[in-house]
Design a protein around this motif. Structure first.
Motif, PDB file in Angstrom:
ATOM      1  N   SER A  11     -27.760 -12.679  16.087  1.00 15.26           N
ATOM      2  CA  SER A  11     -28.736 -13.676  16.512  1.00 15.26           C
ATOM      3  C   SER A  11     -28.495 -15.004  15.813  1.00 15.26           C
ATOM      4  O   SER A  11     -28.507 -16.069  16.421  1.00 15.26           O
ATOM      5  N   ALA A  12     -28.250 -14.946  14.499  1.00 18.16           N
ATOM      6  CA  ALA A  12     -28.019 -16.163  13.714  1.00 18.16           C
ATOM      7  C   ALA A  12     -26.771 -16.882  14.185  1.00 18.16           C
ATOM      8  O   ALA A  12     -26.714 -18.110  14.271  1.00 18.16           O
ATOM      9  N   SER A  13     -25.746 -16.095  14.514  1.00 17.58           N
ATOM     10  CA  SER A  13     -24.485 -16.679  14.986  1.00 17.58           C
ATOM     11  C   SER A  13     -24.670 -17.380  16.320  1.00 17.58           C
ATOM     12  O   SER A  13     -24.198 -18.494  16.535  1.00 17.58           O
ATOM     13  N   CYS A  14     -25.361 -16.711  17.254  1.00 21.66           N
ATOM     14  CA  CYS A  14     -25.575 -17.280  18.586  1.00 21.66           C
ATOM     15  C   CYS A  14     -26.392 -18.566  18.515  1.00 21.66           C
ATOM     16  O   CYS A  14     -26.037 -19.567  19.118  1.00 21.66           O
ATOM     17  N   PHE A  15     -27.498 -18.537  17.772  1.00 20.74           N
ATOM     18  CA  PHE A  15     -28.392 -19.668  17.732  1.00 20.74           C
ATOM     19  C   PHE A  15     -27.982 -20.705  16.694  1.00 20.74           C
ATOM     20  O   PHE A  15     -28.694 -21.667  16.458  1.00 20.74           O
ATOM     21  N   PRO A  20     -30.696 -27.316  12.961  1.00 25.58           N
ATOM     22  CA  PRO A  20     -31.596 -26.553  12.072  1.00 25.58           C
ATOM     23  C   PRO A  20     -33.064 -26.672  12.451  1.00 25.58           C
ATOM     24  O   PRO A  20     -33.791 -25.683  12.450  1.00 25.58           O
ATOM     25  N   LYS A  21     -33.522 -27.891  12.783  1.00 33.01           N
ATOM     26  CA  LYS A  21     -34.937 -28.084  13.106  1.00 33.01           C
ATOM     27  C   LYS A  21     -35.307 -27.412  14.425  1.00 33.01           C
ATOM     28  O   LYS A  21     -36.348 -26.758  14.527  1.00 33.01           O
ATOM     29  N   VAL A  22     -34.437 -27.563  15.437  1.00 31.76           N
ATOM     30  CA  VAL A  22     -34.714 -26.926  16.734  1.00 31.76           C
ATOM     31  C   VAL A  22     -34.703 -25.408  16.577  1.00 31.76           C
ATOM     32  O   VAL A  22     -35.557 -24.709  17.135  1.00 31.76           O
ATOM     33  N   ASN A  23     -33.754 -24.899  15.803  1.00 29.14           N
ATOM     34  CA  ASN A  23     -33.675 -23.455  15.586  1.00 29.14           C
ATOM     35  C   ASN A  23     -34.918 -22.944  14.861  1.00 29.14           C
ATOM     36  O   ASN A  23     -35.449 -21.875  15.190  1.00 29.14           O
ATOM     37  N   GLU A  24     -35.393 -23.718  13.895  1.00 23.79           N
ATOM     38  CA  GLU A  24     -36.605 -23.332  13.154  1.00 23.79           C
ATOM     39  C   GLU A  24     -37.802 -23.245  14.099  1.00 23.79           C
ATOM     40  O   GLU A  24     -38.585 -22.283  14.057  1.00 23.79           O
ATOM     41  N   LEU A  25     -37.945 -24.252  14.969  1.00 25.72           N
ATOM     42  CA  LEU A  25     -39.050 -24.257  15.931  1.00 25.72           C
ATOM     43  C   LEU A  25     -38.892 -23.126  16.950  1.00 25.72           C
ATOM     44  O   LEU A  25     -39.874 -22.492  17.345  1.00 25.72           O
ATOM     45  N   TYR A  26     -37.636 -22.888  17.365  1.00 20.39           N
ATOM     46  CA  TYR A  26     -37.385 -21.797  18.318  1.00 20.39           C
ATOM     47  C   TYR A  26     -37.797 -20.450  17.713  1.00 20.39           C
ATOM     48  O   TYR A  26     -38.427 -19.625  18.387  1.00 20.39           O
ATOM     49  N   GLN A  27     -37.443 -20.227  16.442  1.00 26.53           N
ATOM     50  CA  GLN A  27     -37.801 -18.966  15.787  1.00 26.53           C
ATOM     51  C   GLN A  27     -39.315 -18.788  15.716  1.00 26.53           C
ATOM     52  O   GLN A  27     -39.826 -17.673  15.894  1.00 26.53           O
ATOM     53  N   GLU A  28     -40.042 -19.889  15.487  1.00 31.35           N
ATOM     54  CA  GLU A  28     -41.500 -19.822  15.462  1.00 31.35           C
ATOM     55  C   GLU A  28     -42.054 -19.506  16.846  1.00 31.35           C
ATOM     56  O   GLU A  28     -42.951 -18.684  16.989  1.00 31.35           O
ATOM     57  N   LEU A  29     -41.494 -20.172  17.852  1.00 28.55           N
ATOM     58  CA  LEU A  29     -41.949 -19.951  19.222  1.00 28.55           C
ATOM     59  C   LEU A  29     -41.699 -18.514  19.659  1.00 28.55           C
ATOM     60  O   LEU A  29     -42.507 -17.916  20.380  1.00 28.55           O
TER      61      LEU A  29
END
Length: 244
Positions: A11-15, A20-29
């Motif tokens: 998952s970390a590799s794909c995303f 970093p900021k978009v990924n952080e928000l995506y993980q929250e969503l």
């Protein structure tokens, strides 16, 4: 434990393609187990997932949004596809086709109401809703101009009411017509399309009293699903009969 770590690394590799900021928000969503409209509950409070998706929409590139729409979880896909619709993304057809094929379900909470739906269905509704946004945007502009040219002096309450009606869209009616035509063809050319999505199409065209020239393609699905929605729409197209 090893399996969990492996899934996390994948998952970390794909995303990792996301900032970093978009990924952080995506993980929250992605922590949300349902799609929520802007205001929910009896008190109409603003949904937290909705706020997060709004923040993503402010900073994410088209490429990042497209990546999430194709590879994210179902909740994120639903939110992000809405952003892509508002941006008039060039890959809406591709995304819709993917959603239609996977037929993933999604739990929806709109206001105080909850229901089960599907990614393709919600995306189709989102695109059709752009027509309503065009109408509302015109109404807002007309109302604002009326008050601006009025001799009556507006108070802050009046201004707040006017601004609450403000809505924007980049779409034009003919562009929506063209895209909806293409989505209809994707649905009707796929013999595995679900009953839900064909019913949704028929329901929309019945409500708007529009006879599409390719309605005969629906005969296959009427025979396959024996759906009352499809039957009613075919009657309307053949004989101009609307169910009372």
């Amino acid at each position: 434990m090893k399996k969990t770590i492996l899934l996390f690394l994948i998952s970390a590799s794909c995303f990792g393609q996301l900032s970093p900021k978009v990924n952080e928000l995506y993980q929250e969503l992605s922590k949300s187990n349902q799609y929520e409209s802007k205001n929910i509950g009896i008190d109409g409070h603003e949904s937290e997932p909705y706020k997060i998706h709004t923040e993503i929409g402010k900073i994410a590139t088209d490429q990042e949004l497209e990546f999430i729409a194709l590879h994210g979880n179902v909740v994120a896909k639903t939110y992000i596809s809405n952003i892509l619709i508002s941006r008039k993304s060039k890959v809406l057809e591709e995304i819709f086709k993917r959603y239609l094929e996977t037929n993933d379900s999604i739990k929806i909470r709109s206001g105080c109401v909850g229901y089960q739906s599907f990614l393709a269905d919600e995306m189709y509704k989102g695109i059709v809703f752009e027509r309503e946004k065009i109408k509302r945007a015109r109404y807002y502009k007309k109302l604002k101009n009326k008050f601006l040219h009025s001799k009556k002096r507006l108070n802050s309450f009046d201004l707040d009411i006017i601004e609450s009606l403000k809505i924007e869209t980049q779409w034009k009616p003919k562009e929506i017509d063209s895209l909806q035509y293409k989505l209809d063809q994707i649905v009707l050319d796929n013999k595995e399309s679900s009953e839900n999505i064909v019913n949704l199409m028929c329901s929309y065209y019945l409500d708007t009293k529009i006879k599409i020239p390719y309605y005969k393609k629906m005969i296959y699905f009427e025979e396959k699903y024996n759906s009352e929605y499809i039957k009613d729409y075919l009657k309307f197209c053949r004989y101009g009969i609307l169910k009372k």
